[in-house]
Motif scaffolding. Structure first.
Motif: not given
Length: 348
Positions: A180-196, A203-212
């Motif tokens: 993901g780009g930024s954890p502040l993004s509402n759009v990306q948060s929704d996309r993560i929720g859907g992916l999970r 399935v083991r799913a982890e998140v790497l934020w590029l901004e961090q």
């Protein structure tokens, strides 16, 4: 010598009626017979008469112009959205002025204020990540995510993510890294929720934020994806096509075959996503439908029509605020590699 544009007086002179009668017929006001009104409109068309925008603004108090505020026009996604908005606005009889937030909340506020100062009839805002748009003193439609308070219309980012998650699970992937780009993004948060949700609990799913990652290692530092492949990650799910291409580039530079050793997927279906090698499996937004609903809802409020509804935050609501996304299956996703422990390759 430049000829003068036909005006109301020319139409009135041609038909032998008053200027006031012509004005009333073209604006739909006053008492003008149906037959005469049709003759006036036919004559106006034959003479090539074009209504004055300035004159119309004086008569109606409206400019016939909508504002559009984008989060970052340098991102290739947003010019595509702008084009869809302009086409929908044009079909509704409106022009569009564009403002750019340039990735900053302060610039977003200034862009909105500049458009209001220029007299736009309403504004469509695609908010900078994590910001809310409240009552700004004129009709405003927000395109973000259904989870955003005051949202008007958006893609079903959660549903799209869920579909992508199911796709990767059905391919047999058991360990997925979400980029993901930024954890502040509402759009990306929704996309993560859907992916999970689509990947499921197995399935083991982890998140790497590029901004961090950039804050710690630098903006151009490798993400360490080759090491993750050796450690058992077999799929990289970018929350945007830009992020997915960064992953794809790094994996290829490390000598890791996509999708044979690792799958890569994205979101947005940018214009080049189908022509890169391998072509990118991604989710496409129905931009034309999103634009149509946003403009339709905004214009309804401007015109005071019953279907134009406004939230407590002062934002405009469409009849359907969630537009399904479409999964574009291409070459970058494939069945899980059986064993990646012997993958060769160095970090780019």
């Amino acid at each position: 010598m430049k000829s003068e544009k036909p005006n109301l007086s020319a139409i009135a002179h041609t038909l032998g009626v008053s200027v006031a009668t012509v004005s009333n017929a073209l604006s739909g006001k006053g008492r003008v017979s149906t037959e005469l009104a049709e003759r006036i409109r036919d004559t106006a068309r034959s003479l090539g008469y074009v209504p004055s925008v300035a004159g119309r603004a004086l008569r109606t108090g409206r400019t016939g112009v909508l504002g559009l505020v984008l989060p970052d026009i340098a991102n290739p996604l947003f010019p595509q959205i702008a084009q869809a908005i302009e086409q929908a606005a044009s079909s509704a009889g409106y022009g569009v002025l564009i403002g750019d937030s340039r990735g900053a909340v302060e610039q977003q506020t200034q862009a909105i204020l500049r458009l209001i100062d220029r007299g736009v009839d309403g504004i469509i805002v695609i908010p900078r990540r994590g910001t809310r748009i409240s009552d700004i003193g004129c009709p405003v439609a927000v395109i973000d995510t259904p989870a955003t308070p005051g949202n008007t219309v958006a893609s079903d980012h959660w549903g799209g993510g869920e579909e992508m998650g199911r796709h990767l699970r059905e391919l047999g992937h058991e360990r997925v890294l979400i980029l993901g780009g930024s954890p502040l993004s509402n759009v990306q948060s929704d996309r993560i929720g859907g992916l999970r949700a689509g990947l499921g609990s197995s399935v083991r799913a982890e998140v790497l934020w590029l901004e961090q990652h950039a804050e710690t290692h630098g903006a151009d530092a490798p993400l360490g994806l080759a090491a993750m492949v050796k450690d058992g990650v077999t799929a990289f799910a970018g929350l945007s096509d830009l992020t997915a291409v960064r992953a794809l580039t790094e994996l290829q530079a490390a000598g890791i075959a996509v999708p044979e050793a690792a799958s890569v997927t994205g979101f947005d279906d940018l214009i080049w996503s189908s022509v890169i090698t391998p072509s990118l499996t991604t989710l496409r937004m129905d931009m034309a439908e999103i634009a149509r609903q946003a403009v339709q809802a905004l214009v309804a409020v401007i015109a005071g029509l019953p279907q134009g509804r406004v939230t407590a935050l002062g934002t405009v609501v469409a009849d359907s605020n969630s537009v399904p996304m479409m999964l574009m299956l291409r070459q970058s996703s494939g069945p899980r590699a059986v064993d990646n422990r012997n993958v060769e390759g160095d970090e780019a």
